[in-house]
Motif scaffolding. Sequence first.
Motif, PDB file in Angstrom:
ATOM      1  N   ASP A  46       0.912  -1.115  -0.064  1.00  0.00           N
ATOM      2  CA  ASP A  46       0.096   0.073  -0.281  1.00  0.00           C
ATOM      3  C   ASP A  46       0.968   1.293  -0.054  1.00  0.00           C
ATOM      4  O   ASP A  46       2.095   1.073   0.125  1.00  0.00           O
ATOM      5  N   LYS A  48       1.359   4.512   1.745  1.00  0.00           N
ATOM      6  CA  LYS A  48       0.846   5.261   3.076  1.00  0.00           C
ATOM      7  C   LYS A  48       0.864   6.691   3.019  1.00  0.00           C
ATOM      8  O   LYS A  48       0.000   7.419   3.793  1.00  0.00           O
ATOM      9  N   GLY A  60      -3.969   6.469   6.461  1.00  0.00           N
ATOM     10  CA  GLY A  60      -4.397   5.170   6.670  1.00  0.00           C
ATOM     11  C   GLY A  60      -4.122   4.416   5.306  1.00  0.00           C
ATOM     12  O   GLY A  60      -4.294   3.010   5.257  1.00  0.00           O
ATOM     13  N   TYR A 103      -2.713  -9.898   9.748  1.00  0.00           N
ATOM     14  CA  TYR A 103      -2.226  -9.433   8.571  1.00  0.00           C
ATOM     15  C   TYR A 103      -0.846  -8.871   9.314  1.00  0.00           C
ATOM     16  O   TYR A 103      -0.854  -8.122  10.172  1.00  0.00           O
ATOM     17  N   GLU A 117       4.491  -4.634  12.289  1.00  0.00           N
ATOM     18  CA  GLU A 117       3.293  -4.668  12.944  1.00  0.00           C
ATOM     19  C   GLU A 117       2.347  -5.854  12.514  1.00  0.00           C
ATOM     20  O   GLU A 117       2.494  -6.393  11.467  1.00  0.00           O
ATOM     21  N   ASN A 119      -1.573  -7.140  12.775  1.00  0.00           N
ATOM     22  CA  ASN A 119      -3.284  -6.856  12.673  1.00  0.00           C
ATOM     23  C   ASN A 119      -3.959  -7.884  12.807  1.00  0.00           C
ATOM     24  O   ASN A 119      -3.695  -8.814  11.828  1.00  0.00           O
ATOM     25  N   ARG A 121      -7.054  -8.386  11.729  1.00  0.00           N
ATOM     26  CA  ARG A 121      -8.186  -7.842  10.542  1.00  0.00           C
ATOM     27  C   ARG A 121      -7.463  -7.588   9.138  1.00  0.00           C
ATOM     28  O   ARG A 121      -6.271  -7.927   9.136  1.00  0.00           O
ATOM     29  N   GLY A 123      -6.471  -5.607   5.713  1.00  0.00           N
ATOM     30  CA  GLY A 123      -5.838  -4.244   5.767  1.00  0.00           C
ATOM     31  C   GLY A 123      -6.865  -3.413   5.083  1.00  0.00           C
ATOM     32  O   GLY A 123      -7.500  -3.931   4.062  1.00  0.00           O
ATOM     33  N   ASP A 124      -6.932  -2.338   5.010  1.00  0.00           N
ATOM     34  CA  ASP A 124      -7.536  -1.027   4.374  1.00  0.00           C
ATOM     35  C   ASP A 124      -6.503  -0.266   3.900  1.00  0.00           C
ATOM     36  O   ASP A 124      -6.051   0.640   4.715  1.00  0.00           O
ATOM     37  N   PRO A 125      -6.306  -0.114   2.605  1.00  0.00           N
ATOM     38  CA  PRO A 125      -7.086  -0.498   1.448  1.00  0.00           C
ATOM     39  C   PRO A 125      -6.690  -1.750   0.665  1.00  0.00           C
ATOM     40  O   PRO A 125      -7.083  -2.333  -0.342  1.00  0.00           O
ATOM     41  N   GLU A 126      -5.675  -2.809   1.240  1.00  0.00           N
ATOM     42  CA  GLU A 126      -5.420  -3.872   0.589  1.00  0.00           C
ATOM     43  C   GLU A 126      -6.392  -4.791   0.448  1.00  0.00           C
ATOM     44  O   GLU A 126      -6.454  -5.447  -0.529  1.00  0.00           O
TER      45      GLU A 126
END
Length: 257
Positions: A46, A48, A60, A103, A117, A119, A121, A123-126
């Motif tokens: 992504d 950033k 984000g 993630y 890192e 997460n 959840r 990823g946004d926008p992945e």
Amino acid sequence: KDMLEGGAFGDSGAEIVIEETLYGEEASIHAIVSGDSFVCLPPSQDHKRAGEGDTGLNTGGMGAYTPTSRVTAEMQAAIEEAVIKPTIAGFKADGIEFNGTLYAGLMLTDHGVKVLEYNVRFGDPETQVLLPMVSDDLVPVLLASAKGEPLPEKLNFHDGAAIVIVLAAGGYPGSYPKGEIITFPKEIANRAAIVHAGTKRDEAGTITTNGGRVLSVSSQAPSLKEAAELAYSVCDQVNFESKYLRRDIGHRELNRK
Ligand code: GLY
């Protein structure tokens, strides 16, 4: 000062941690986990920074693409061995029953892959580029993960690439206007999608901006170049007064080919 005296990030900004700087490109690896087993989605990257050429403030995410040639099949296998598997084993060792999406945000340095890192959840926008690449029905896979049931041995993907471009409100990630009326094209190619994020629909059905990252436009195509051309053509047909987008999403990968 903004953080420590101005409370810019609330309690999260009350403490400063000094860490080694890592240089390189970031990559995102998503694993769908069910107990001890997992299946990975393709590696993605992504963008950033708010500005073109990856400059300006961190956001984000202003756009993403998949796959990336920076993560070769060998590197992907090594990441699964060295990062994903030990993390799942770590969950177990700590008595955590983890079923869901893991993630890992990675930095690809000259000294190897480093984990920035995790997460638990998508990823946004992945996500907007990963889901269009999956040629299997993903719902039973996610359901199996949620229930801790067996996963398929592997997932199948479309050939080609996917890209997503974020349409932000002018000023983001600083202060930005809200309530601007958004206009949409009557129809778009079926290999493209418009995904809502910071939008609001009033009782009359008018859709207005209601956040920093307002919408994103994704596309899947036989090549990243074709995906980018299609996504940007849709971006140009979605309008609101302060619309801001980066015109160079995917530039690293496009320039590598
Ligand atoms: N793309 C960054 C994130 O989802 O955290």
